[in-house]
Scaffold this motif. Structure first.
Motif, PDB file in Angstrom:
ATOM      1  N   PHE A   1     -10.001   6.560   2.024  1.00 25.26           N
ATOM      2  CA  PHE A   1      -9.579   5.686   0.910  1.00 25.26           C
ATOM      3  C   PHE A   1     -10.408   4.388   0.837  1.00 25.26           C
ATOM      4  CE2 PHE A   1      -6.902   2.503  -1.126  1.00 25.26           C
ATOM      5  CZ  PHE A   1      -6.475   3.172  -2.263  1.00 25.26           C
TER       6      PHE A   1
ATOM      7  N   TRP B   1      -9.205  -3.303   3.462  1.00 23.13           N
ATOM      8  CA  TRP B   1      -7.773  -3.049   3.677  1.00 23.13           C
ATOM      9  C   TRP B   1      -7.291  -3.846   4.884  1.00 23.13           C
ATOM     10  CZ3 TRP B   1      -5.621   2.600   3.221  1.00 23.13           C
ATOM     11  CH2 TRP B   1      -4.219   2.564   3.258  1.00 23.13           C
TER      12      TRP B   1
ATOM     13  N   SER C   1      -1.304  -4.822   3.386  1.00 20.87           N
ATOM     14  CA  SER C   1      -0.080  -4.020   3.560  1.00 20.87           C
ATOM     15  C   SER C   1       0.613  -4.345   4.873  1.00 20.87           C
ATOM     16  CB  SER C   1      -0.382  -2.526   3.476  1.00 20.87           C
ATOM     17  OG  SER C   1      -1.220  -2.118   4.509  1.00 20.87           O
TER      18      SER C   1
ATOM     19  N   VAL D   1      -2.440   9.713   1.261  1.00 21.17           N
ATOM     20  CA  VAL D   1      -3.622   9.005   0.760  1.00 21.17           C
ATOM     21  C   VAL D   1      -4.872   9.645   1.371  1.00 21.17           C
ATOM     22  CG1 VAL D   1      -3.656   7.236   2.585  1.00 21.17           C
ATOM     23  CG2 VAL D   1      -4.498   6.672   0.315  1.00 21.17           C
TER      24      VAL D   1
ATOM     25  N   ARG E   1      -6.870   2.359  -7.186  1.00 18.97           N
ATOM     26  CA  ARG E   1      -7.672   3.420  -7.839  1.00 18.97           C
ATOM     27  C   ARG E   1      -8.024   3.022  -9.276  1.00 18.97           C
ATOM     28  NH1 ARG E   1      -3.555   7.080  -5.218  1.00 18.97           N
ATOM     29  NH2 ARG E   1      -4.617   7.967  -3.422  1.00 18.97           N
TER      30      ARG E   1
ATOM     31  N   ALA F   1       0.849  -1.205   0.000  1.00 16.40           N
ATOM     32  CA  ALA F   1       0.000   0.000   0.000  1.00 16.40           C
ATOM     33  C   ALA F   1       0.876   1.243   0.000  1.00 16.40           C
ATOM     34  CB  ALA F   1      -0.926  -0.007   1.213  1.00 16.40           C
TER      35      ALA F   1
ATOM     36  N   ILE G   1       0.486   4.798   6.049  1.00 21.79           N
ATOM     37  CA  ILE G   1       0.978   5.152   4.712  1.00 21.79           C
ATOM     38  C   ILE G   1       1.897   6.351   4.866  1.00 21.79           C
ATOM     39  CG2 ILE G   1       0.263   5.993   2.424  1.00 21.79           C
ATOM     40  CD1 ILE G   1      -0.686   3.173   3.217  1.00 21.79           C
TER      41      ILE G   1
ATOM     42  N   LEU H   1      -1.546   1.724  -4.089  1.00 22.80           N
ATOM     43  CA  LEU H   1      -2.696   2.627  -3.931  1.00 22.80           C
ATOM     44  C   LEU H   1      -3.225   3.054  -5.295  1.00 22.80           C
ATOM     45  CD1 LEU H   1      -1.280   4.768  -0.985  1.00 22.80           C
ATOM     46  CD2 LEU H   1      -3.050   3.003  -0.837  1.00 22.80           C
ATOM     47  N   ASN H   2      -2.314   3.364  -6.213  1.00 24.38           N
ATOM     48  CA  ASN H   2      -2.761   3.733  -7.563  1.00 24.38           C
ATOM     49  C   ASN H   2      -3.337   2.534  -8.296  1.00 24.38           C
ATOM     50  OD1 ASN H   2      -2.442   6.571  -7.861  1.00 24.38           O
ATOM     51  ND2 ASN H   2      -0.242   6.239  -7.674  1.00 24.38           N
TER      52      ASN H   2
END
Ligand SMILES: Cc1cc2nc3c(=O)[nH]c(=O)nc-3n(C[C@H](O)[C@H](O)[C@H](O)COP(=O)(O)OP(=O)(O)OC[C@H]3O[C@@H](n4cnc5c(N)ncnc54)[C@H](O)[C@@H]3O)c2cc1C
Length: 177
Positions: free
Chosen positions: A63, A71, A32, A59, A17, A8, A37, A13-14
């Motif tokens: 999120f 998560w 993670s 982030v 997304r 993460a 983060i 993270l991208n």
């Protein structure tokens, strides 16, 4: 479709997304090792107290809700059971997957310099734990050598300056490896 994203940070993270944008109905699980983060790009600000740990975060606060992702924070992926299509976790559990996105980053490269691995007081500069160990060791140190004059080496040197190690004699040596 169930995706498991491992790691993460910028890539993971991208990845989440993009997966959500492309697959509105998919199940996404993010695993993670780190609970928090943080941006490695500004670790040197943390060293000098310019930013707190919280201020390293990059982030969105929401999120999980925003991208509808489950998560699992603070657990590492320890293996893949490819027969059962399951990601094995350090807490003894597992997460089943259809596809896995591996975004687990890299690690510090220690160059093949004699004695480097055995020496005490040698640190990589990649993770927040590295930065914290360096801060502790550097607090009482008057001679610090930064090995590597690329982006991370210069960031680390800047961190020492932020820490007030400004009486050090910075000597740039190149081509002697
Ligand atoms: C000191 C420093 C300064 C930098 N400055 C810049 C800069 O100014 N500009 C720039 O563009 N780039 C910079 N970079 C590079 C940038 O930080 C990296 O390119 C970026 O972090 C890579 O992102 P990543 O998601 O691929 O990997 P990482 O950031 O390494 O993240 C990997 C994640 O995976 C997790 N993970 C690892 N193994 C497991 C496992 N088994 N199970 C679960 N999770 C796991 C880790 O805990 C981590 O959170 C810098 C890097 C450093 C170290």
């Amino acid at each position: 479709m169930r995706y498991v994203v491992i790691g993460a940070s910028a890539a993971g993270l991208n990845g989440v997304r993009q997966l959500r944008a492309l697959q509105p109905d998919a199940e996404i699980v993010l695993v993670s090792k780190d609970k928090d983060i943080y941006s490695r790009c500004i670790l040197h600000h943390y060293m000098g107290g310019i930013r707190t740990k919280k201020e390293l975060m990059f982030v969105e606060e929401d999120f999980e809700d925003r991208y509808r992702v489950e998560w699992r924070r603070g657990v590492a992926c320890t293996g893949l059971d490819i027969r059962r299509k399951q990601v094995c976790l350090s807490d003894g559990g597992g997460v089943s997957y259809d596809k896995v996105l591996l975004a687990a980053g890299s690690c510090t490269f220690l160059p093949p310099v004699e004695g480097l691995r055995e020496a005490k007081g040698v640190y990589g500069f990649r993770n927040i734990e590295d930065a914290e160990a360096i801060m502790e060791a550097a607090a009482g140190a008057s001679h610090i050598v930064v090995m590597g004059g690329g982006l991370t080496g210069l960031d680390c040197a800047a961190g020492f300056l932020h820490m007030g190690k400004n009486r050090l004699w910075w000597k740039w040596r190149s081509g002697f490896w």
